[in-house]
Design a protein around this motif. Sequence first.
Motif, PDB file in Angstrom:
ATOM      1  N   PRO A 109       3.191  21.655   0.138  1.00 18.41           N
ATOM      2  CA  PRO A 109       3.917  20.630   0.921  1.00 18.41           C
ATOM      3  C   PRO A 109       4.143  19.339   0.148  1.00 18.41           C
ATOM      4  N   TRP A 110       3.658  19.259  -1.089  1.00 16.61           N
ATOM      5  CA  TRP A 110       3.657  17.962  -1.792  1.00 16.61           C
ATOM      6  C   TRP A 110       5.046  17.395  -2.050  1.00 16.61           C
ATOM      7  N   PRO A 111       6.047  18.206  -2.346  1.00 16.38           N
ATOM      8  CA  PRO A 111       7.386  17.591  -2.515  1.00 16.38           C
ATOM      9  C   PRO A 111       7.864  16.872  -1.257  1.00 16.38           C
ATOM     10  N   VAL A 112       7.637  17.507  -0.102  1.00 13.64           N
ATOM     11  CA  VAL A 112       8.062  16.865   1.155  1.00 13.64           C
ATOM     12  C   VAL A 112       7.213  15.623   1.428  1.00 13.64           C
ATOM     13  N   VAL A 113       5.886  15.740   1.214  1.00 14.62           N
ATOM     14  CA  VAL A 113       4.995  14.590   1.435  1.00 14.62           C
ATOM     15  C   VAL A 113       5.386  13.427   0.536  1.00 14.62           C
ATOM     16  N   THR A 114       5.672  13.757  -0.726  1.00 11.66           N
ATOM     17  CA  THR A 114       6.055  12.700  -1.677  1.00 11.66           C
ATOM     18  C   THR A 114       7.354  12.031  -1.240  1.00 11.66           C
ATOM     19  N   LEU A 115       8.315  12.826  -0.784  1.00 13.15           N
ATOM     20  CA  LEU A 115       9.582  12.257  -0.335  1.00 13.15           C
ATOM     21  C   LEU A 115       9.391  11.357   0.875  1.00 13.15           C
ATOM     22  N   VAL A 116       8.608  11.805   1.852  1.00 11.11           N
ATOM     23  CA  VAL A 116       8.360  11.005   3.048  1.00 11.11           C
ATOM     24  C   VAL A 116       7.666   9.693   2.694  1.00 11.11           C
ATOM     25  N   VAL A 117       6.642   9.788   1.832  1.00 14.81           N
ATOM     26  CA  VAL A 117       5.905   8.576   1.443  1.00 14.81           C
ATOM     27  C   VAL A 117       6.819   7.611   0.699  1.00 14.81           C
ATOM     28  N   CYS A 118       7.688   8.127  -0.152  1.00 15.48           N
ATOM     29  CA  CYS A 118       8.611   7.254  -0.891  1.00 15.48           C
ATOM     30  C   CYS A 118       9.593   6.558   0.052  1.00 15.48           C
ATOM     31  N   VAL A 119      10.101   7.311   1.038  1.00 14.85           N
ATOM     32  CA  VAL A 119      11.017   6.699   2.000  1.00 14.85           C
ATOM     33  C   VAL A 119      10.302   5.615   2.806  1.00 14.85           C
ATOM     34  N   VAL A 120       9.073   5.935   3.270  1.00 10.76           N
ATOM     35  CA  VAL A 120       8.295   4.933   4.015  1.00 10.76           C
ATOM     36  C   VAL A 120       8.011   3.719   3.143  1.00 10.76           C
ATOM     37  N   LEU A 130       0.808  -1.217   0.000  1.00 13.22           N
ATOM     38  CA  LEU A 130       0.000   0.000   0.000  1.00 13.22           C
ATOM     39  C   LEU A 130       0.844   1.271   0.000  1.00 13.22           C
ATOM     40  N   PRO A 131       1.887   1.405   0.861  1.00 22.02           N
ATOM     41  CA  PRO A 131       2.708   2.624   0.789  1.00 22.02           C
ATOM     42  C   PRO A 131       3.384   2.797  -0.576  1.00 22.02           C
ATOM     43  N   ALA A 132       3.802   1.690  -1.199  1.00 17.46           N
ATOM     44  CA  ALA A 132       4.427   1.791  -2.521  1.00 17.46           C
ATOM     45  C   ALA A 132       3.424   2.272  -3.553  1.00 17.46           C
ATOM     46  N   ALA A 133       2.180   1.775  -3.469  1.00 14.87           N
ATOM     47  CA  ALA A 133       1.149   2.226  -4.406  1.00 14.87           C
ATOM     48  C   ALA A 133       0.864   3.722  -4.232  1.00 14.87           C
ATOM     49  N   LEU A 134       0.801   4.159  -2.976  1.00 11.52           N
ATOM     50  CA  LEU A 134       0.579   5.584  -2.710  1.00 11.52           C
ATOM     51  C   LEU A 134       1.750   6.420  -3.223  1.00 11.52           C
ATOM     52  N   ALA A 135       2.981   5.906  -3.055  1.00 11.04           N
ATOM     53  CA  ALA A 135       4.150   6.626  -3.564  1.00 11.04           C
ATOM     54  C   ALA A 135       4.102   6.750  -5.083  1.00 11.04           C
ATOM     55  N   VAL A 136       3.664   5.709  -5.773  1.00 16.26           N
ATOM     56  CA  VAL A 136       3.556   5.756  -7.247  1.00 16.26           C
ATOM     57  C   VAL A 136       2.532   6.804  -7.673  1.00 16.26           C
ATOM     58  N   VAL A 137       1.416   6.848  -6.951  1.00 16.25           N
ATOM     59  CA  VAL A 137       0.388   7.841  -7.281  1.00 16.25           C
ATOM     60  C   VAL A 137       0.927   9.261  -7.103  1.00 16.25           C
ATOM     61  N   LEU A 138       1.603   9.489  -5.978  1.00 13.92           N
ATOM     62  CA  LEU A 138       2.141  10.824  -5.721  1.00 13.92           C
ATOM     63  C   LEU A 138       3.213  11.196  -6.742  1.00 13.92           C
ATOM     64  N   LEU A 139       4.084  10.265  -7.092  1.00 13.99           N
ATOM     65  CA  LEU A 139       5.115  10.565  -8.092  1.00 13.99           C
ATOM     66  C   LEU A 139       4.503  10.841  -9.451  1.00 13.99           C
ATOM     67  N   SER A 140       3.478  10.085  -9.819  1.00 11.58           N
ATOM     68  CA  SER A 140       2.815  10.330 -11.101  1.00 11.58           C
ATOM     69  C   SER A 140       2.160  11.706 -11.125  1.00 11.58           C
ATOM     70  N   ALA A 141       1.522  12.038 -10.008  1.00  9.63           N
ATOM     71  CA  ALA A 141       0.874  13.348  -9.940  1.00  9.63           C
ATOM     72  C   ALA A 141       1.899  14.474  -9.991  1.00  9.63           C
ATOM     73  N   ARG A 142       3.029  14.265  -9.344  1.00 10.21           N
ATOM     74  CA  ARG A 142       4.079  15.286  -9.373  1.00 10.21           C
ATOM     75  C   ARG A 142       4.639  15.460 -10.788  1.00 10.21           C
ATOM     76  N   MET A 143       4.838  14.331 -11.465  1.00 12.17           N
ATOM     77  CA  MET A 143       5.422  14.393 -12.804  1.00 12.17           C
ATOM     78  C   MET A 143       4.474  15.028 -13.814  1.00 12.17           C
ATOM     79  N   THR A 144       3.176  14.912 -13.575  1.00 14.70           N
ATOM     80  CA  THR A 144       2.198  15.527 -14.498  1.00 14.70           C
ATOM     81  C   THR A 144       1.818  16.933 -14.069  1.00 14.70           C
ATOM     82  N   GLY A 145       2.414  17.403 -12.984  1.00  8.48           N
ATOM     83  CA  GLY A 145       2.159  18.767 -12.548  1.00  8.48           C
ATOM     84  C   GLY A 145       0.884  18.967 -11.774  1.00  8.48           C
ATOM     85  N   ARG A 146       0.213  17.913 -11.372  1.00  8.48           N
ATOM     86  CA  ARG A 146      -1.047  18.062 -10.643  1.00  8.48           C
ATOM     87  C   ARG A 146      -0.827  18.419  -9.174  1.00  8.48           C
TER      88      ARG A 146
END
Length: 535
Positions: free
Chosen positions: A56-67, A35-51
């Motif tokens: 705070p999203w860069p920090v949130v994305t980094l934390v989720v990816c590390v977790v 589940l954390p990996a799936a959430l990290a993929v969603v956040l990275l995809s959203a970041r890459m598409t500019g959504r």
Amino acid sequence: MSGTGSIVEGGAPSARSRALAVLRVRSRALALGVLPAALAVVLLSARMTGRLAGGPWPVVTLVVCVVAVLVLLVGGVFAAVVLRASPAVTPTVPLPESTAPDLYRLVRDLADRMDVPAPSAIALTPDCDSWLEDRTHAAHRRSGISGGREAEPGAAPVLVIGSPFLWWMRVAELRAVLAPVVAGTGPSAHPDIADARGFVRGLDAAVDVGSRPGLGWIGGPARLLLRLCQADAAEMERGVAAAASDRAQGVDYGLRIVAQEQVGLAYAGWDRLLTRVALPAWRMGRWPAHLDAGVVSALTELSRRDRLAEGFTSRLGERPACDLLERPGVIDEAASLLAARLFHGGPAEAGPDWSPVDWAAYPEEVVDRKWRAEATRLHAALDALAVPPGPGPTLDRVLGYLTDAAGEGAAGEALAGRLSGDLAREERSTGAGSAGAGVARGADTVPLFPLQPPRSGRDLLADHVTAMVCAAAVDSADAAPGLDWLDGPVLLVGGERRADLAPRVLTLVEDGDPEPLRDWLAELGVRPEKPVRLV
């Protein structure tokens, strides 16, 4: 033959549904891990598409990816442990087909009649039970625990048979008893049931891995998952047993009812033989080499004494199941050595301090030595308590010390405490000496299934006084050591067993009254003032 057998018998659909419930626990645990990996993929995809730009999203994305990476790493290690950990395997005596071709033919005939896969191999256990055991785990092959056809992936389970059954039961009775066990290979071959069992065994092995240094964190999740699937796994096994029982209904069903009576009788005789006969020998560093043959004598004696068992010995004229073995004596010896290892903690191999003993030599080599060793320990304890030695190691010295006119038995308490301490020190020194001599004991140091709880001080004192009396009777009267198949070491006077000694010894030990014992000694002509030969 279908190779897997139908699973439409009563109980099998329930077993499959319970197996699926167990597998759902595994699926949910896997989903939680990714589940954390799936959430990290969603956040990275959203970041890459500019959504999710800015804020705070860069920090949130980094934390989720590390977790997610940490969870995947931990989950991967846990999954690897569950997959690779070696499930427990019951210690057994392997029985290759070359050593029991008739037994293998009997089992295969049962499997053909019930249209289920035949067990991949047969093994014996020194107990009154039979079951199927899966030995196809890769860890077993890597460690050399199992090999041959039974270790190949997808192989049928191994049929484990209680060795006492082979010696006590007749061939037809054994076939009737084994039918529902062999029928269990059908449900066991179902992929869902096999997968669920493998998952539960992996979790159980992972709990054991969690007790090792550095891997303690493995045990918590494994125990949690076991608790979550425990009820469904138990119901699955009940369903499998019900399906196997239904499939075996048409095979010797009437005879199976009679044979089950023999199972109960065999269990009673085996338990008495181990606790009363084998255990005294094991404690002296000797192991009876033919326990399975001995159980026939024990059960025959039980049938003679117990009116409920009347008629059972008439079966002995039929062909015994041990005739299905090519060399029953060799198999009996191997099973007897394994019994000593499981129930007493003896070494896995015979040696100078761990040697076999035949039944004919048991009275002299075990009973007489046991009495004299305990008499020696008793007099050593009296020496430690500063009891006057007298003319030598006499029975009079023991009687005089334990005599208590007040009837409180205070002297007995002190002597019992001394004996308990001396015996504990001897056992510790014996264990340390064996280890120092290079005897590989390992886990055998502690028996897997201890037969009896530790004896109390009073029990030890009564045993030692009894031994002293018996040694004195052998030395100064017409007495001899003997073996009773149900009660173990006994005193024979004029060729007849004397069973009236125990209450007189208890009167001396508990009340300090020596008169009943002195009267008994006078009746037999035992001279308590004569020194006894010690070891």
